[in-house]
Design a protein around this motif. Structure first.
Motif, PDB file in Angstrom:
ATOM      1  N   SER A  16       2.846  -1.261   9.932  1.00  0.00           N
ATOM      2  CA  SER A  16       0.993  -0.462  10.109  1.00  0.00           C
ATOM      3  C   SER A  16       0.217  -1.398   9.684  1.00  0.00           C
ATOM      4  CB  SER A  16       1.770   0.615   8.794  1.00  0.00           C
ATOM      5  OG  SER A  16       2.550   0.993   8.215  1.00  0.00           O
ATOM      6  N   PRO A  21       0.577   2.571  13.712  1.00  0.00           N
ATOM      7  CA  PRO A  21       1.652   1.760  13.625  1.00  0.00           C
ATOM      8  C   PRO A  21       1.729   1.541  15.598  1.00  0.00           C
ATOM      9  CG  PRO A  21       1.630   4.112  13.639  1.00  0.00           C
ATOM     10  CD  PRO A  21       0.635   3.905  13.073  1.00  0.00           C
ATOM     11  N   VAL A  67      -0.183   3.251   2.528  1.00  0.00           N
ATOM     12  CA  VAL A  67       0.955   3.308   3.297  1.00  0.00           C
ATOM     13  C   VAL A  67       2.314   3.710   2.314  1.00  0.00           C
ATOM     14  CG1 VAL A  67       2.521   2.390   4.693  1.00  0.00           C
ATOM     15  CG2 VAL A  67       0.390   2.043   5.100  1.00  0.00           C
TER      16      VAL A  67
END
Length: 280
Positions: A91, A45, A164
């Motif tokens: 991300s 991130p 994710v």
């Protein structure tokens, strides 16, 4: 499908910079490479000050090491863009082949001229031409997340994107991790990589991300919960579908959930009752 290129600066003025072991804040490309190689298969991130409403999954993010280097030294692709508290994050999944090549022979700013100082910026026409040319010369293909995977790199990014997204929106998941003491409500598993934010009522938008509509579950139990193969009864105990008889999950029948201490943080009994009625 063409992707958008972004230039992300790393320096003491940006929201992501790398400390040297000496303790100063000089940007160190080698430190970045070391960090990437320690967890190459993890979505990383990075904070976004601008561009978060324009950046899309699959966009290329080129890391620009500012003074004293002034060159591009790494390449990643965004797999998710999301808010967390007052900030936005991307991300990133690293393109290791491209990053190793860039570390050996970086792209100097003198070739593309665009200046990135404190935040990620969208590449202008001249910079796009330089970056696309670099990719072509190295025969490096960026993954297309909108199509079926056609290469190992495409499949890798698709898998990371699914992970994710599967873990739930970042803020919702972090709140559940906090109130459930970072442990699965059923098994008390504490490995955060497999703990996911499960919605009791199906996700229908941001309003669905309230704590009373969530459970922190181990990934496999999250899948079974979504498939209505496990549920929670009115006494807060696990109900296991007869379809799982003979499996290791059958032993979880009637196990009591470990719920948050505060009543306001616990799952809605009404929502759990509606869910368990659909048990297969």
């Amino acid at each position: 499908m063409p992707v958008t290129h972004w230039i992300y600066p790393t320096n003491e003025k940006s929201d992501y910079y790398l400390d040297n072991p000496s303790g100063d804040t000089e940007v160190s490309p080698q430190r970045l490479l070391d960090d990437i190689e320690q967890s190459p298969d993890k979505a990383d991130p990075w904070i976004l000050k601008t561009g978060f409403r324009m950046m899309q999954p699959g966009d290329a993010v080129w890391i620009y090491a500012a003074d004293p280097y002034q060159y591009i030294c790494a390449l990643a692709q965004a797999v998710d863009i999301y808010p967390d508290g007052d900030a936005w994050y991307a991300s990133l999944v690293w393109n290791l082949d491209a990053t190793h090549r860039l570390m050996r022979a970086p792209i100097p700013r003198s070739e593309f001229h665009q200046i990135a100082q404190q935040a990620a910026i969208r590449a202008d026409e001249r910079t796009v031409e330089v970056l696309d040319g670099w990719l072509r010369s190295g025969r490096i293909r960026l993954a297309d997340l909108e199509r079926e995977p056609s290469s190992n790199e495409d499949a890798r990014l698709r898998t990371m994107r699914n992970i994710v997204q599967r873990q739930g929106q970042a803020t919702f998941r972090q709140r559940l991790l906090h109130v459930y003491d970072r442990r699965c409500a059923v098994t008390r598993e504490s490995a955060e990589a497999v703990l996911e934010a499960a919605h009791i009522e199906p996700y229908m938008g941001p309003h669905s991300n309230r704590l009373t509509n969530g459970l922190l579950l181990r990934a496999d139990l999250h899948t079974l919960f979504d498939l209505h193969l496990i549920g929670i009864d009115q006494d807060g105990k696990l109900v296991v579908s007869s379809r799982l008889s003979g499996s290791s999950y059958a032993s979880l029948q009637a196990r009591s959930l470990a719920l948050p201490q505060r009543t306001a943080h616990r799952p809605s009994r009404r929502s759990l009752a509606a869910h368990v009625k659909l048990l297969l």
